[in-house]
Design an enzyme around this catalytic site. Sequence first.
Site, PDB file in Angstrom:
ATOM      1  N   TYR A  82       1.282  -1.512  -7.002  1.00 61.63           N
ATOM      2  CA  TYR A  82       2.048  -0.317  -7.367  1.00 61.63           C
ATOM      3  C   TYR A  82       3.293  -0.276  -6.509  1.00 61.63           C
ATOM      4  O   TYR A  82       3.222  -0.470  -5.295  1.00 61.63           O
ATOM      5  CB  TYR A  82       1.196   0.933  -7.140  1.00 61.63           C
ATOM      6  CG  TYR A  82       1.911   2.230  -7.451  1.00 61.63           C
ATOM      7  CD1 TYR A  82       2.290   2.548  -8.753  1.00 61.63           C
ATOM      8  CD2 TYR A  82       2.215   3.154  -6.439  1.00 61.63           C
ATOM      9  CE1 TYR A  82       2.940   3.744  -9.046  1.00 61.63           C
ATOM     10  CE2 TYR A  82       2.852   4.356  -6.727  1.00 61.63           C
ATOM     11  CZ  TYR A  82       3.214   4.642  -8.024  1.00 61.63           C
ATOM     12  OH  TYR A  82       3.854   5.830  -8.306  1.00 61.63           O
ATOM     13  N   ASP A 103       6.748  -5.008  -0.456  1.00 61.84           N
ATOM     14  CA  ASP A 103       6.623  -3.562  -0.524  1.00 61.84           C
ATOM     15  C   ASP A 103       5.586  -3.169   0.523  1.00 61.84           C
ATOM     16  O   ASP A 103       4.379  -3.251   0.290  1.00 61.84           O
ATOM     17  CB  ASP A 103       6.188  -3.147  -1.938  1.00 61.84           C
ATOM     18  CG  ASP A 103       6.000  -1.638  -2.046  1.00 61.84           C
ATOM     19  OD1 ASP A 103       6.017  -0.955  -1.000  1.00 61.84           O
ATOM     20  OD2 ASP A 103       5.828  -1.157  -3.183  1.00 61.84           O
ATOM     21  N   LYS A 159       5.916   6.349   3.351  1.00 62.35           N
ATOM     22  CA  LYS A 159       4.693   6.912   3.932  1.00 62.35           C
ATOM     23  C   LYS A 159       4.786   7.084   5.462  1.00 62.35           C
ATOM     24  O   LYS A 159       5.408   8.024   5.905  1.00 62.35           O
ATOM     25  CB  LYS A 159       3.482   6.113   3.474  1.00 62.35           C
ATOM     26  CG  LYS A 159       3.412   6.149   1.925  1.00 62.35           C
ATOM     27  CD  LYS A 159       2.118   5.790   1.267  1.00 62.35           C
ATOM     28  CE  LYS A 159       2.175   6.202  -0.201  1.00 62.35           C
ATOM     29  NZ  LYS A 159       2.087   5.123  -1.157  1.00 62.35           N
TER      30      LYS A 159
HETATM   31  C1  LIG Z   1       3.025   5.075  -2.444  1.00 67.54           C
HETATM   32  C2  LIG Z   1       3.652   3.775  -2.758  1.00 67.54           C
HETATM   33  C3  LIG Z   1       4.926   3.673  -3.338  1.00 67.54           C
HETATM   34  C4  LIG Z   1       5.672   4.878  -3.824  1.00 67.54           C
HETATM   35  O1  LIG Z   1       6.036   5.746  -2.803  1.00 67.54           O
HETATM   36  P1  LIG Z   1       6.357   7.275  -3.177  1.00 67.54           P
HETATM   37  O2  LIG Z   1       6.814   7.847  -1.880  1.00 67.54           O
HETATM   38  O3  LIG Z   1       5.105   7.854  -3.719  1.00 67.54           O
HETATM   39  O4  LIG Z   1       7.446   7.245  -4.187  1.00 67.54           O
HETATM   40  C5  LIG Z   1       5.480   2.422  -3.474  1.00 67.54           C
HETATM   41  N1  LIG Z   1       4.823   1.308  -3.090  1.00 67.54           N
HETATM   42  C6  LIG Z   1       3.606   1.370  -2.540  1.00 67.54           C
HETATM   43  C7  LIG Z   1       2.947   0.104  -2.097  1.00 67.54           C
HETATM   44  C8  LIG Z   1       2.970   2.595  -2.378  1.00 67.54           C
HETATM   45  O5  LIG Z   1       1.735   2.640  -1.882  1.00 67.54           O
END
Ligand SMILES: *Cc1c(COP(=O)(O)O)cnc(C)c1O
Length: 432
Positions: free
Chosen positions: A144, A239, A267
Amino acid sequence: MNWTKSQRLYEEACKWMPGGVNSPVRSGKSVGFTPFFVREAKGCRLVDEDGNVYIDYVGSWGPLIMGHAHPRVVDAVRRAAEKGTSYGIPTELEIRMAAGVVEMVPSMEMVRMVSSGTEATMSAIRLARGYTGRRKILKFNGCYHGHGDCLLVQSGSGLATLGIPGSPGVPEEIVHHTVSLPYNDLHRVEQVMQQVGEEVAAIILEPVAANMGVVLPAEGFLPGLRKLCDDFGSLLIFDEVITGFRLARGGAQELFGVLPDLTCLGKIIGGGLPVGAYGGRAEIMERMAPVGDVYQAGTLSGNPLAMSAGLATLEILNQQGVYEELEEKAAYLEKGLKAAADEWLTPMTLNRIGSLGCGFFTPGPVVDFASAQKADTQAYALFFREMLKEGVYLAPSQFESFFVSLAHEKDDLDATIEAASKALKVVREKAS
Ligand SMILES: *Cc1c(COP(=O)(O)O)cnc(C)c1O
């Protein structure tokens, strides 16, 4: 446990917000759970509007590595707020944040702050396309990367939970340039790169996948991707929105010794406030406006409250022994959960790395999205509800991780293991 007030609030919320929530992962649809409404939180504990108390393993979905309302974070935010909440003009705080991030994350020389992980990945993709002059993006099933259009293909997190392969509203022309492949299948990536490598702007992945439950990279997978990107002139994007500052000071790239060209953060970097960031080598980052021609902007980017919360968090993560402590706590929990699963003859695959883990209700092994989907989601749903009754809040989905924080003490972990043993007994009785 009594959820009278939460129940009423939920009904009211549904009148004004789709599903009563501002993010689908909170709805608990897949585990037969009506969301409780939080009144307050401290350390590893949540208190809901009915006064029920839970040991929290969601931690706002990853940011709260030090637990809720850490005094140093709260203090930093309060002090910043008194001086104004946003200026739209540079501050010294932003320099400290950027320099701090660059110092911690091995591959980063320059950074741009944004306000969410989604913004970070969307911007990194635009930069990779602008920099390489290519269109195609290669991603992996079950990873994701936020909800940006071109990455919303075979995604993990809420889409995996709800069983949605893509989303209406994303035009085919846009995802036409996105190729999604099975995680950990280097051979397939090699084949695809042989065919279209010259058109691939970037390979993007979670270096440890944490949105299909937790899936670790197989031996050789990350170095293999690094080499393919080098061979074909594509950028490698990690990511690290979840893994950054969680698996090590420098994230998964430090742990595995593989350096991406671009890194996305989110995060933890915001300490519980809305923050994301992306960065990499200066030569690439200087393609961004105002130096370069690739455009991306943000009214609240580098916001002083968010920078203050993030800086307070990173300062604590830079102290000696933090990652050892997280490892020790999470290993203790893993051992206890495994013993509980064995006690009740529950086939469970526990994938864990540092303070990030997931117990899949399947004999496993779980190495990609297909094997993750073999998990018995009904068993998980029952387990989730039983744990909730015992005062332990897990993610309301089989395809999300649990997060251990510095605020979880041995007593909390013991209480969790005891709850798991009771919950797994119920799961076992239902199965037979
Ligand atoms: C949570 C998440 C996102 C998106 O971040 P948001 O602050 O919710 O937009 C992107 N990549 C990863 C791996 C994530 O866990």
